[in-house]
Scaffold this active site. Structure first.
Site, PDB file in Angstrom:
ATOM      1  N   LYS A 116     -62.328 -39.355 -26.623  1.00  9.18           N
ATOM      2  CA  LYS A 116     -63.652 -38.744 -26.677  1.00  9.18           C
ATOM      3  C   LYS A 116     -63.601 -37.224 -26.828  1.00  9.18           C
ATOM      4  O   LYS A 116     -64.525 -36.632 -27.413  1.00  9.18           O
ATOM      5  CB  LYS A 116     -64.467 -39.143 -25.444  1.00  9.18           C
ATOM      6  CG  LYS A 116     -64.579 -40.666 -25.230  1.00  9.18           C
ATOM      7  CD  LYS A 116     -65.092 -41.420 -26.446  1.00  9.18           C
ATOM      8  CE  LYS A 116     -64.849 -42.923 -26.358  1.00  9.18           C
ATOM      9  NZ  LYS A 116     -65.164 -43.632 -27.610  1.00  9.18           N
ATOM     10  N   GLY A 170     -68.976 -45.441 -23.205  1.00  7.10           N
ATOM     11  CA  GLY A 170     -69.916 -46.431 -22.699  1.00  7.10           C
ATOM     12  C   GLY A 170     -70.287 -46.196 -21.252  1.00  7.10           C
ATOM     13  O   GLY A 170     -70.712 -47.120 -20.578  1.00  7.10           O
ATOM     14  N   GLY A 171     -70.107 -44.963 -20.781  1.00  9.57           N
ATOM     15  CA  GLY A 171     -70.543 -44.623 -19.431  1.00  9.57           C
ATOM     16  C   GLY A 171     -69.474 -44.789 -18.366  1.00  9.57           C
ATOM     17  O   GLY A 171     -69.699 -44.456 -17.210  1.00  9.57           O
ATOM     18  N   GLU A 176     -68.777 -31.185 -19.940  1.00  4.01           N
ATOM     19  CA  GLU A 176     -69.919 -30.898 -20.819  1.00  4.01           C
ATOM     20  C   GLU A 176     -71.092 -30.455 -19.965  1.00  4.01           C
ATOM     21  O   GLU A 176     -71.218 -30.861 -18.816  1.00  4.01           O
ATOM     22  CB  GLU A 176     -70.363 -32.185 -21.549  1.00  4.01           C
ATOM     23  CG  GLU A 176     -69.848 -32.334 -22.938  1.00  4.01           C
ATOM     24  CD  GLU A 176     -70.304 -33.639 -23.591  1.00  4.01           C
ATOM     25  OE1 GLU A 176     -71.196 -34.307 -23.044  1.00  4.01           O
ATOM     26  OE2 GLU A 176     -69.770 -33.965 -24.654  1.00  4.01           O
ATOM     27  N   LYS A 218     -77.451 -51.980 -22.112  1.00  2.00           N
ATOM     28  CA  LYS A 218     -78.751 -51.909 -22.770  1.00  2.00           C
ATOM     29  C   LYS A 218     -79.525 -53.202 -22.521  1.00  2.00           C
ATOM     30  O   LYS A 218     -78.930 -54.285 -22.506  1.00  2.00           O
ATOM     31  CB  LYS A 218     -78.556 -51.688 -24.277  1.00  2.00           C
ATOM     32  CG  LYS A 218     -77.931 -50.327 -24.590  1.00  2.00           C
ATOM     33  CD  LYS A 218     -77.416 -50.242 -26.005  1.00  2.00           C
ATOM     34  CE  LYS A 218     -76.660 -48.935 -26.204  1.00  2.00           C
ATOM     35  NZ  LYS A 218     -75.772 -49.001 -27.386  1.00  2.00           N
ATOM     36  N   GLU A 262     -73.454 -42.110 -31.670  1.00  2.00           N
ATOM     37  CA  GLU A 262     -74.369 -42.030 -30.529  1.00  2.00           C
ATOM     38  C   GLU A 262     -74.760 -40.587 -30.225  1.00  2.00           C
ATOM     39  O   GLU A 262     -73.894 -39.702 -30.238  1.00  2.00           O
ATOM     40  CB  GLU A 262     -73.712 -42.580 -29.261  1.00  2.00           C
ATOM     41  CG  GLU A 262     -73.419 -44.054 -29.260  1.00  2.00           C
ATOM     42  CD  GLU A 262     -72.958 -44.527 -27.883  1.00  2.00           C
ATOM     43  OE1 GLU A 262     -72.867 -45.734 -27.711  1.00  2.00           O
ATOM     44  OE2 GLU A 262     -72.701 -43.682 -26.988  1.00  2.00           O
ATOM     45  N   ARG A 298     -67.235 -50.319 -34.061  1.00  2.00           N
ATOM     46  CA  ARG A 298     -67.397 -51.774 -34.174  1.00  2.00           C
ATOM     47  C   ARG A 298     -68.835 -52.099 -34.602  1.00  2.00           C
ATOM     48  O   ARG A 298     -69.677 -51.210 -34.638  1.00  2.00           O
ATOM     49  CB  ARG A 298     -67.168 -52.399 -32.800  1.00  2.00           C
ATOM     50  CG  ARG A 298     -68.153 -51.817 -31.791  1.00  2.00           C
ATOM     51  CD  ARG A 298     -68.170 -52.479 -30.453  1.00  2.00           C
ATOM     52  NE  ARG A 298     -69.338 -52.047 -29.704  1.00  2.00           N
ATOM     53  CZ  ARG A 298     -69.421 -50.943 -28.984  1.00  2.00           C
ATOM     54  NH1 ARG A 298     -68.389 -50.117 -28.899  1.00  2.00           N
ATOM     55  NH2 ARG A 298     -70.532 -50.631 -28.352  1.00  2.00           N
ATOM     56  N   ARG A 348     -82.221 -58.254 -24.931  1.00  2.00           N
ATOM     57  CA  ARG A 348     -80.978 -58.949 -24.582  1.00  2.00           C
ATOM     58  C   ARG A 348     -81.268 -59.859 -23.397  1.00  2.00           C
ATOM     59  O   ARG A 348     -81.505 -59.371 -22.286  1.00  2.00           O
ATOM     60  CB  ARG A 348     -79.895 -57.959 -24.184  1.00  2.00           C
ATOM     61  CG  ARG A 348     -79.474 -57.020 -25.286  1.00  2.00           C
ATOM     62  CD  ARG A 348     -78.254 -56.243 -24.830  1.00  2.00           C
ATOM     63  NE  ARG A 348     -77.885 -55.221 -25.783  1.00  2.00           N
ATOM     64  CZ  ARG A 348     -76.756 -54.518 -25.717  1.00  2.00           C
ATOM     65  NH1 ARG A 348     -75.902 -54.741 -24.725  1.00  2.00           N
ATOM     66  NH2 ARG A 348     -76.486 -53.602 -26.615  1.00  2.00           N
TER      67      ARG A 348
END
Ligand code: MV4
Length: 458
Positions: free
Chosen positions: A116, A164-165, A200, A237, A275, A292, A338
């Site tokens: 990242k 993804g957190g 950040e 999500k 993202e 992906r 979902r």
């Protein structure tokens, strides 16, 4: 074109890939664990190979299992779906060495974007807006304290190997920094085998917006617009939509163009997702690239009429993109829910046997699922059992369509998140499009404080 594709996945995405292969006239190979021997992806594939026991680590996460299954069946290519090994540079590399096409970007691009901090640097260089932060990993407390002071609090510590957190930590005051840095490094080392972290500036209550791109092996790159993914809980999500109410045509054209340039700069091929955080002043900031196909790709397929999975396959076998950016149009509004096998109040998993399963069709409804009456929802895998996706002429029609579809859905035998989705769809802030990544948090707080929150509403 490929003659035979092995699908290195299970559940609805394995079926989604089978759909694309059938339409393209390509034979399919399903792989399955001992827990999945009665699954629809096995039934509908032309061939199938059992690759091991229920536990993912011994089946769906095994590179040797996928490669030997592909070699035994003579598959030309492997589609990794999402999750499992879909973002494994190692799997992509082994495929290359075995002359099996990996349906995704090159191993080097996956590796670059999987780090990242490197991804952030590459994007900054390509002109993509990034948040102020450290230029790379920070090792010492002294260096971290200096950078944090320059950035101003709050800041966020992120694991280089995270995403993804996973492996993040928000720091609100200098006093918390030293201890948090050490803990973050230790946790990153334990979780990913790489302890590097970077810093950040932290953005409060942003939206989460992502851009879909496609790049071929001849240098053509297009974007398919954005998806609004702010409705999430613990980085899972729950509901996604396209387009985002917060993105104007002008913003879409500008950031879409930037993302396409950046994808080209890193020689991105196949499908990818860029993202971003969007703050309340309309500023976008790059987060990460997912290399992906995504769970929520159908909302983009609905509004653009592009079959993303078919495009992935065509790109991987060397075909040119059949359309240009100017050919991409955005039509109407799409929403995905979902549906998870979980308690809608406590979010506890609810595996078991679905005794009755029925989802209505009708105009503008799509259901991507592996579920059917008398099927088993295994406790070994992700709790998502179905994606219900709707398309309407506008957002209001899409909301009404989703509501009636959920109301007319029958899933007996297990608990599902459908009651929660109905609450979200009735929420005044959701209806007005006032969204942020804190949307779901607020429910819980309101419930605890005893006020009438969403958890009580409806
Ligand atoms: C952030 C952030 C605020 N400020 N970075 C979470 C997932 C990972 N991709 C990055 N994430 C975040 N990074 C800065 N500088 C807030 C989040 C974040 C988040 C992002 C997208 C979707 C949901 C989220 C939920 C909590 C935090």
């Amino acid at each position: 074109m490929f003659k035979k594709i092995l699908i290195a996945n299970r559940g609805e995405i394995a079926l989604r890939v089978i759909c694309a292969c059938r339409e393209l006239g390509i034979k399919t190979v399903a792989v399955y664990s001992e827990a999945d021997d009665n699954s629809l992806h096995v039934r509908f594939a032309d061939e199938d190979v059992c690759i091991g026991p229920a536990r993912s680590s011994e089946s769906y996460l095994s590179v040797p299992a996928f490669i030997s299954a592909a070699e035994i069946t003579g598959a030309d290519a492997i589609h990794p779906g999402y999750g499992f090994l879909s973002e494994s540079a190692y799997l992509a590399e082994v495929c290359e060495a075995c002359h099996i096409k990996f349906i995704g970007p090159s191993p080097n691009v996956i590796r670059l974007l999987g780090d990242k901090a490197r991804a952030r640097r590459a994007m900054k260089k390509a002109g993509v807006p990034v948040l102020p932060g450290s230029d790379g990993p920070v090792e010492s407390e002294e260096k971290a304290a200096r950078i944090a002071r320059d950035l101003g609090y709050p800041i966020i510590i992120k694991a280089v190997a995270g995403g993804g957190g996973r492996g993040m930590r928000v720091i609100r005051a200098p006093g918390e920094l030293g201890k948090a840095l050490k803990t973050a490094q230790r946790e990153a080392e334990a979780a990913f085998g790489v302890g590097d972290v970077y810093l950040e500036k932290y953005v409060e209550h942003p939206r989460h917006i992502e851009f879909q791109v496609l790049g071929d092996h001849h240098g053509a790159v297009v974007h398919l617009g954005e998806r609004e993914c702010s409705i999430q809980r613990r980085h899972q999500k729950l509901l996604e939509e396209a387009p985002s109410m917060a993105v104007t045509e002008k913003m879409r054209r500008k950031l879409g163009g930037t993302v396409v340039d950046a994808a080209r700069a890193v020689q991105y091929t196949n499908a990818g997702t860029f993202e971003f955080l969007l703050d309340d002043k309309g500023n976008f900031y790059f987060l990460e690239v997912n290399t992906r196909v995504q769970v929520e790709h159908p909302v983009t397929e609905f509004i653009t009429a592009v079959d993303i999975v078919k495009e992935q396959i065509r790109i991987a076998c060397g075909e040119r993109l059949s359309f240009k950016q100017g050919d991409v149009t955005f039509n109407g509004h799409s929403i995905e829910c979902r549906v998870n096998a979980e308690d809608p109040e406590t979010f506890a998993p609810s595996p078991g046997i679905i005794h009755a399963f029925s989802v209505p069709g009708g105009p503008g409804v799509r259901v991507d699922t592996f579920a059917h009456s008398e099927c088993t929802v295994s406790p070994y895998y992700d709790s998502m059992i179905a994606k219900i996706i709707v398309h309407g002429r506008d957002r209001q029609e899409a909301i009404a369509r989703m509501r009636r579809t959920l109301e007319m859905t029958v899933i007996d035998g297990i608990k599902t998140s459908i009651p929660l989705h109905l609450k979200i769809l009735a929420d005044p802030d959701f209806i007005a499009g006032r969204l942020s990544t804190s949307f779901m948090e607020r429910y819980v707080v309101e419930k605890k404080s005893g006020r009438t929150g969403l958890a009580e509403a409806v």
